[in-house]
Design a protein around this motif. Sequence first.
Motif, short mmCIF file in Angstrom:
data_model
loop_
_atom_site.label_atom_id
_atom_site.label_comp_id
_atom_site.label_asym_id
_atom_site.label_seq_id
_atom_site.Cartn_x
_atom_site.Cartn_y
_atom_site.Cartn_z
N HIS A 23 0.80 -1.23 0.00
CA HIS A 23 0.00 0.00 0.00
C HIS A 23 0.83 1.28 0.00
O HIS A 23 0.26 2.36 -0.15
CB HIS A 23 -0.95 0.01 1.20
CG HIS A 23 -1.92 -1.13 1.19
ND1 HIS A 23 -2.98 -1.19 0.31
CD2 HIS A 23 -1.97 -2.26 1.92
CE1 HIS A 23 -3.65 -2.31 0.53
NE2 HIS A 23 -3.05 -2.98 1.50
N GLY A 24 2.12 1.18 0.23
CA GLY A 24 3.02 2.33 0.16
C GLY A 24 2.67 3.45 1.11
O GLY A 24 2.55 3.25 2.33
N GLU A 25 2.48 4.64 0.57
CA GLU A 25 2.28 5.83 1.38
C GLU A 25 0.97 5.77 2.18
O GLU A 25 0.89 6.33 3.28
CB GLU A 25 2.29 7.08 0.50
CG GLU A 25 2.33 8.36 1.30
CD GLU A 25 2.49 9.57 0.42
OE1 GLU A 25 1.82 10.58 0.71
OE2 GLU A 25 3.27 9.51 -0.54
N LEU A 26 -0.04 5.10 1.67
CA LEU A 26 -1.29 4.97 2.43
C LEU A 26 -1.06 4.25 3.75
O LEU A 26 -1.61 4.63 4.78
CB LEU A 26 -2.35 4.24 1.61
CG LEU A 26 -2.92 4.99 0.41
CD1 LEU A 26 -3.85 4.09 -0.38
CD2 LEU A 26 -3.64 6.23 0.87
N PHE A 27 -0.23 3.20 3.72
CA PHE A 27 0.09 2.49 4.96
C PHE A 27 0.85 3.40 5.91
O PHE A 27 0.59 3.40 7.12
CB PHE A 27 0.90 1.23 4.68
CG PHE A 27 1.34 0.54 5.95
CD1 PHE A 27 0.44 -0.20 6.69
CD2 PHE A 27 2.63 0.66 6.40
CE1 PHE A 27 0.83 -0.81 7.87
CE2 PHE A 27 3.04 0.05 7.57
CZ PHE A 27 2.13 -0.69 8.31
N ASP A 28 1.78 4.19 5.40
CA ASP A 28 2.54 5.11 6.25
C ASP A 28 1.62 6.12 6.93
O ASP A 28 1.83 6.47 8.10
CB ASP A 28 3.61 5.84 5.43
CG ASP A 28 4.71 4.91 4.96
OD1 ASP A 28 4.95 3.88 5.62
OD2 ASP A 28 5.33 5.22 3.92
N GLN A 29 0.59 6.57 6.23
CA GLN A 29 -0.37 7.51 6.81
C GLN A 29 -1.14 6.86 7.96
O GLN A 29 -1.33 7.46 9.02
CB GLN A 29 -1.34 8.03 5.76
CG GLN A 29 -0.69 8.95 4.75
CD GLN A 29 -1.65 9.30 3.62
OE1 GLN A 29 -2.82 8.91 3.62
NE2 GLN A 29 -1.15 10.04 2.65
N VAL A 30 -1.59 5.62 7.75
CA VAL A 30 -2.32 4.91 8.80
C VAL A 30 -1.39 4.64 9.98
O VAL A 30 -1.76 4.83 11.14
CB VAL A 30 -2.92 3.60 8.26
CG1 VAL A 30 -3.47 2.74 9.38
CG2 VAL A 30 -4.01 3.90 7.25
N GLU A 31 -0.18 4.19 9.70
CA GLU A 31 0.76 3.87 10.76
C GLU A 31 1.09 5.10 11.62
O GLU A 31 1.26 4.99 12.84
CB GLU A 31 2.04 3.30 10.17
CG GLU A 31 3.02 2.80 11.20
CD GLU A 31 4.28 2.25 10.59
OE1 GLU A 31 4.77 1.24 11.09
OE2 GLU A 31 4.79 2.85 9.62
N SER A 32 1.13 6.28 11.01
CA SER A 32 1.45 7.49 11.76
C SER A 32 0.33 7.90 12.71
O SER A 32 0.56 8.62 13.67
CB SER A 32 1.76 8.64 10.81
OG SER A 32 0.59 9.09 10.16
N ARG A 33 -0.90 7.42 12.45
CA ARG A 33 -2.04 7.77 13.30
C ARG A 33 -2.35 6.71 14.36
O ARG A 33 -3.27 6.89 15.15
CB ARG A 33 -3.29 7.98 12.45
CG ARG A 33 -3.21 9.16 11.53
CD ARG A 33 -4.55 9.44 10.87
NE ARG A 33 -5.28 8.27 10.45
CZ ARG A 33 -5.40 7.85 9.19
NH1 ARG A 33 -4.82 8.52 8.22
NH2 ARG A 33 -6.09 6.78 8.90
#
Length: 67
Positions: A23-33
């Motif tokens: 998922h790339g950047e989408l996963f990074d966004q979820v992980e940051s929250r």
Amino acid sequence: MALLVAHHLFSVWNGDRRLREQHGELFDQVESRTSIVPFAAIVDGRQKLPADYWTEWVRLPYAVIAG
């Protein structure tokens, strides 16, 4: 016991790695929250509880188990 802990640590790392690849950047966004530590994201202000969060706990199955 140490092998079980090591297995779980590897599994978490590997799951995150696969999701990041998929998922790339989408996963990074979820992980940051989010956080792997319970309630840490809420305490840090990365997540907010909804106003009616307590209604999740006022349900028949919980009452039956607690009673």
